[in-house]
Design an enzyme around this catalytic site. Structure first.
Site, PDB file in Angstrom:
ATOM      1  N   HIS A 177       0.812  -1.225   0.000  1.00  0.00           N
ATOM      2  CA  HIS A 177       0.000   0.000   0.000  1.00  0.00           C
ATOM      3  C   HIS A 177       0.838   1.265   0.000  1.00  0.00           C
ATOM      4  CE1 HIS A 177      -4.034  -1.786   0.670  1.00  0.00           C
ATOM      5  NE2 HIS A 177      -3.278  -2.823   1.025  1.00  0.00           N
ATOM      6  N   ASP A 386       2.995   9.586  -1.039  1.00  0.00           N
ATOM      7  CA  ASP A 386       1.841   8.803  -0.612  1.00  0.00           C
ATOM      8  C   ASP A 386       1.665   7.658  -1.588  1.00  0.00           C
ATOM      9  OD1 ASP A 386      -0.383   8.179   0.920  1.00  0.00           O
ATOM     10  OD2 ASP A 386      -1.075  10.256   0.967  1.00  0.00           O
TER      11      ASP A 386
HETATM   12  C1  GDG Z   1      -2.082   3.531   3.122  1.00  0.00           C
HETATM   13  C2  GDG Z   1      -1.134   4.323   2.226  1.00  0.00           C
HETATM   14  C3  GDG Z   1      -2.883   4.328   0.461  1.00  0.00           C
HETATM   15  C4  GDG Z   1      -9.027   9.549   7.420  1.00  0.00           C
HETATM   16  N1  GDG Z   1      -9.391  10.372   8.382  1.00  0.00           N
HETATM   17  C5  GDG Z   1     -10.647  10.080   8.708  1.00  0.00           C
HETATM   18  C6  GDG Z   1     -11.085   9.057   7.913  1.00  0.00           C
HETATM   19  N2  GDG Z   1     -10.063   8.728   7.115  1.00  0.00           N
HETATM   20  C7  GDG Z   1     -10.080   7.685   6.095  1.00  0.00           C
HETATM   21  C8  GDG Z   1     -10.197   8.313   4.734  1.00  0.00           C
HETATM   22  C9  GDG Z   1      -9.496   7.287   3.855  1.00  0.00           C
HETATM   23  C10 GDG Z   1      -8.461   6.711   4.788  1.00  0.00           C
HETATM   24  O1  GDG Z   1      -8.870   6.983   6.096  1.00  0.00           O
HETATM   25  C11 GDG Z   1      -7.076   7.310   4.568  1.00  0.00           C
HETATM   26  O2  GDG Z   1      -6.566   6.736   3.444  1.00  0.00           O
HETATM   27  P1  GDG Z   1      -5.154   7.170   2.804  1.00  0.00           P
HETATM   28  O3  GDG Z   1      -5.106   6.631   1.455  1.00  0.00           O
HETATM   29  O4  GDG Z   1      -5.071   8.622   2.842  1.00  0.00           O
HETATM   30  O5  GDG Z   1      -3.970   6.618   3.747  1.00  0.00           O
HETATM   31  P2  GDG Z   1      -3.569   5.406   4.779  1.00  0.00           P
HETATM   32  O6  GDG Z   1      -4.761   4.849   5.362  1.00  0.00           O
HETATM   33  O7  GDG Z   1      -2.635   5.942   5.747  1.00  0.00           O
HETATM   34  O8  GDG Z   1      -2.901   4.183   3.974  1.00  0.00           O
HETATM   35  C12 GDG Z   1      -1.926   5.200   1.268  1.00  0.00           C
HETATM   36  C13 GDG Z   1      -3.741   3.493   1.391  1.00  0.00           C
HETATM   37  O9  GDG Z   1      -2.947   2.726   2.253  1.00  0.00           O
HETATM   38  C14 GDG Z   1      -4.614   2.533   0.587  1.00  0.00           C
HETATM   39  O10 GDG Z   1      -3.834   1.646  -0.150  1.00  0.00           O
HETATM   40  O11 GDG Z   1      -3.727   5.178  -0.284  1.00  0.00           O
HETATM   41  O12 GDG Z   1      -1.043   5.854   0.399  1.00  0.00           O
HETATM   42  O13 GDG Z   1      -0.266   5.121   3.023  1.00  0.00           O
HETATM   43  O14 GDG Z   1     -10.378   6.297   3.455  1.00  0.00           O
HETATM   44  O15 GDG Z   1     -11.533   8.505   4.415  1.00  0.00           O
HETATM   45  N3  GDG Z   1     -12.312   8.537   7.974  1.00  0.00           N
HETATM   46  C15 GDG Z   1     -13.158   9.072   8.890  1.00  0.00           C
HETATM   47  N4  GDG Z   1     -12.775  10.064   9.724  1.00  0.00           N
HETATM   48  C16 GDG Z   1     -11.561  10.591   9.671  1.00  0.00           C
HETATM   49  O16 GDG Z   1     -11.246  11.504  10.427  1.00  0.00           O
HETATM   50  N5  GDG Z   1     -14.388   8.591   8.976  1.00  0.00           N
END
Ligand code: GDG
Length: 740
Positions: A177, A386
């Protein structure tokens, strides 16, 4: 649209379980973890439930640790409507070294291009191995035929190979990821660690990354670390073909899109509108992390305020930072810096009626999140690195009531798909400021056009398409493995060979040397034969019924040394010289040496133009070896050298360019290993003919022999030989049986 899955049960292995357990008076209560992976798999599990025909067992098995490591959580607390849970138990100390140490103090910063934040510690690595084997222990207890084992992320990079060792037929997919960095970064890992990481991942059948770039970085690291050949993203490991490819993770598009019009979200939006007083809203939400570029984002916004005073009081930036790892010093420090920067900017620009930044350090409910996505005029998503960034995709999916503009960092994996966003460099504060201005001033038609294209794309390749694409490609890889493995020597074939061998009164065995009897070494002179192998050859050649012939591209002297005192015939330099038993060497054709004057200077030039390459000059040929060079660079030089040499030899019709294992050789085309074999067969009748070799030069041998011959190619390449064996050790085992 969901396809039928070609497996019966999905088994997920990820670092942590998909929920946190909190202790209440009545026992433990499960609360879903936030984060990209959990959001994706949960959406998938909901989809499986809605389409319960898809899997025989619609419940997904999830293997991971629970965060309450120090507590004795009763097993019933793990019962869950979406998943069959299999908790992995590790001690808090091991977890600190494994997860806090190797994963988050080393791999996370290194793979996000923060090498100076990386901590190299042998205890971390040991803990990483130990923790991965704990996952393996749990998994092998429950794996059944028909399972698809899907391993996720940087915490479990050794696990695919560990499972493969225990269950060789298992169907295993691995998905990373986070970014896979370029070799220049990856090579900072100690050699042992990087080798085990690459080999660990290669235990899977399919290895997925978010982008083409990460896939290419991985392939380069495979080539540099293992020397395995790679053709069109298929890695030729000694045991099987493994595919590496890009699968940009999607979101549950409809869930986000449709939520914007649901009652609770409408109510949230009403609340927000009351606070906004017709100001334009710029929005961002990220976990607290240095990779997210939070300080540089504030700098970019400050520059916007500086450069475009006409927007003062008319726009407000809502920066939400979700608490994460804030017990760690680096994160604590980052939080402090963010807060003081926000304070400074607000202090500088605020008026009685307006604050330019509304900063929140908290997590949002799903409804609040969707409402903010929809109502904001600008989504400011600017990570320094990212893997993908799901927030960017969710933002696009939620542009319903108020069509906004996405500003996206070129360093996010998502930028490869969302190129209608305003793509910026997160470290360039001027570009960021101008993009904010452009977004705020953008005409509705342009916003609409940009959004529509992005929405179409991400609604089509959503989280389900992503997962099923991954499943299908894993099974295509499995099919490919089966297709090539039908030629492998199995027990039945091997006992048939032994029977045929024993039945025959006269036998001839043609054995290639490098890559067949002896593994490749850094330099040709170091690849000497070992005692065990010599013993096997001796036994075979001392049998009166056998004639053993070593057929090699090596020169006479080297072969004489390796087989001194062994009763074998020798074919040197691909058949330029033949020595039948103890007789003298015969020259099959004398090409003279004059031709070399034209070829040598060109090859020498390529030795200077490609580090690590060297020349081997023989009587009848000259070889350019590139096994010690960077493989991609050597491929480039190889094409050029081939072109240059073709020009010189095209009028010498009797000369040819021969390509072996990481070697290009120029020689006369009037002899080859096949013709040498024919000379040795010389119309005699043999009841059993065996030929073994490992590269293109041995194909001449395979082609020249009668159909009844038993020909074997070492390695996975397609061949004129009847059978393949995966590696030298398998061949030596067979020869040993024949020799008994
Ligand atoms: C890894 C990689 C890759 C966030 N804050 C809140 C909240 N979220 C949810 C978002 C989104 C998820 O969390 C964050 O996803 P990201 O993609 O930004 O990053 P990571 O989870 O750290 O993860 C990343 C990912 O894996 C998938 O492969 O994209 O690059 O580092 O879904 O909506 N949800 C709620 N409240 C929040 O305050 N409800």
């Amino acid at each position: 649209m969901v396809n039928e899955t070609p497996f019966e049960r999905l088994v997920i292995a990820a670092y942590r379980l998909p929920f946190k357990l909190t202790k209440t008076k009545k026992g433990y209560k499960a609360v879903q973890n936030s984060g990209g992976l959990v959001s994706a798999i949960l959406a998938l599990s909901e989809n499986f439930k809605a389409n319960n025909k898809v899997l025989k067992n619609s419940k997904i098995v999830w293997v991971g640790i629970n965060d309450n490591l120090a507590e004795n959580v009763p097993p019933e607390s793990f019962e869950n409507e979406n998943f069959d849970i299999l908790p992995v138990t590790i001690t808090p100390t091991l977890n600190d070294l494994f997860y806090g140490g190797f994963c988050n103090d080393l791999i996370w910063p290194l793979f996000h291009y923060f090498p100076s934040y990386s901590v190299f510690n042998n205890d971390y690595y040991k803990a990483y191995q130990e923790a991965n084997s704990k996952y393996c222990e749990e998994l092998i207890k429950i794996i059944q035929p028909g399972d698809f084992i899907w391993i996720h992320d940087y915490q479990l990079m050794l696990l695919p190979e560990m499972i493969r060792e225990k269950i060789p037929d298992a169907t295993i997919g691995f998905f990373l990821h986070i970014p896979f960095p370029s070799f220049e970064i990856f090579r900072l890992l100690p050699r042992r660690w990087r080798e085990s990481i690459v080999k660990g991942m290669l235990g899977a059948d399919l290895i997925g990354f978010h982008t083409h770039d990460y896939t290419q970085h991985f392939i380069k690291c495979v080539k540099r670390t293992t020397g395995f050949e790679v053709h069109q993203n298929i890695i030729y490991t000694p045991n099987k073909r493994v595919k590496a490819d890009a699968f940009p993770i999607g979101i549950d598009y409809d869930k986000f899109h449709d939520a914007c019009l649901k009652e609770h979200v409408l109510a949230e939006k009403q609340k927000i509108k009351l606070h906004l007083a017709r100001q334009k809203l710029i929005f961002s939400v990220d976990r607290l992390d240095y990779s997210k570029g939070l300080l540089l984002r504030l700098k970019g916004y400050e520059t916007f305020l500086e450069k475009f005073p006409s927007w003062h009081s008319k726009a407000v930036f809502n920066m939400v930072v979700v608490p994460s790892r804030d017990n760690i010093e680096k994160y604590k420090k980052l939080k402090k810096e963010i807060e003081s920067t926000v304070g400074r900017i607000n202090g500088k620009y605020s008026s009685l009626a307006w604050r330019p930044i509304i900063y929140q350090y908290k997590s949002l409910s799903f409804n609040e999140l969707v409402a903010l996505y929809d109502l904001s005029d600008v989504g400011l998503i600017t990570p320094l690195r990212d893997g993908m960034n799901l927030v960017a995709k969710e933002y696009v999916a939620c542009q319903i009531e108020n069509k906004g503009v996405l500003i996206l960092s070129e360093m996010a994996g998502a930028a490869a798909e969302l190129n209608e966003a305003l793509i910026i460099n997160p470290a360039d504060n001027i570009e960021m400021a101008e993009a904010i201005f452009k977004a705020l001033e953008m005409k509705p038609e342009e916003k609409h056009t940009r959004l529509e294209r992005m929405q179409n794309r991400i609604s089509n390749y959503n989280v389900f398409t992503w997962a099923f694409d991954f499943f299908n490609q894993t099974f295509d890889t499995k099919k490919l493995q089966k297709l090539v493995s039908v030629r492998f020597i199995n027990k039945a074939i091997s006992s048939q060979i032994v029977t045929d061998y024993r039945k025959a009164d006269r036998r001839i065995l043609f054995l290639d040397y490098d890559g067949t009897l002896v593994p490749f070494a850094k330099f040709p002179e170091l690849a000497t034969i070992n005692e065990n192998t010599v013993e096997i050859i001796k036994k075979l050649s001392n049998d009166d019924k056998n004639q053993v012939v070593i057929v090699s591209g090596r020169d006479k002297k080297f072969l004489e040394m390796q087989f001194a005192g062994v009763n074998v015939s020798l074919v040197a330099e691909h058949g330029y010289y033949i020595r039948k038993g103890v007789a003298d060497w015969e020259v099959t054709i004398n090409t003279g040496e004059q031709w070399k004057e034209a070829v040598l200077p060109i090859m020498n030039e390529y030795v200077s133009r490609c580090n690590g390459t060297f020349i081997e000059e023989k009587t009848g040929s000259i070889a350019w070896h590139y096994r010690n060079a960077d493989s991609d660079f050597a491929q480039l030089r190889l094409h050029e050298l081939r072109d240059d040499l073709s020009e010189i030899i095209h009028h010498k019709t009797d000369f040819e360019i021969l390509e072996g294992h990481k070697v290009l050789e120029v020689k006369s085309g009037k002899y080859d290993k096949g013709q040498a074999a024919n000379a040795l067969l010389s119309n005699q009748k043999f009841g059993f003919i065996l030929a073994v070799g490992d590269d293109k030069t041995d194909e001449f041998l395979f082609k020249a022999l009668p159909d009844s011959a038993c020909s074997i190619r070492v390695g996975l390449n397609p061949s004129f030989a009847r059978y393949n064996v995966t590696d030298i050790s398998v061949l030596l085992e067979l020869l040993e049986v024949l020799a008994e």
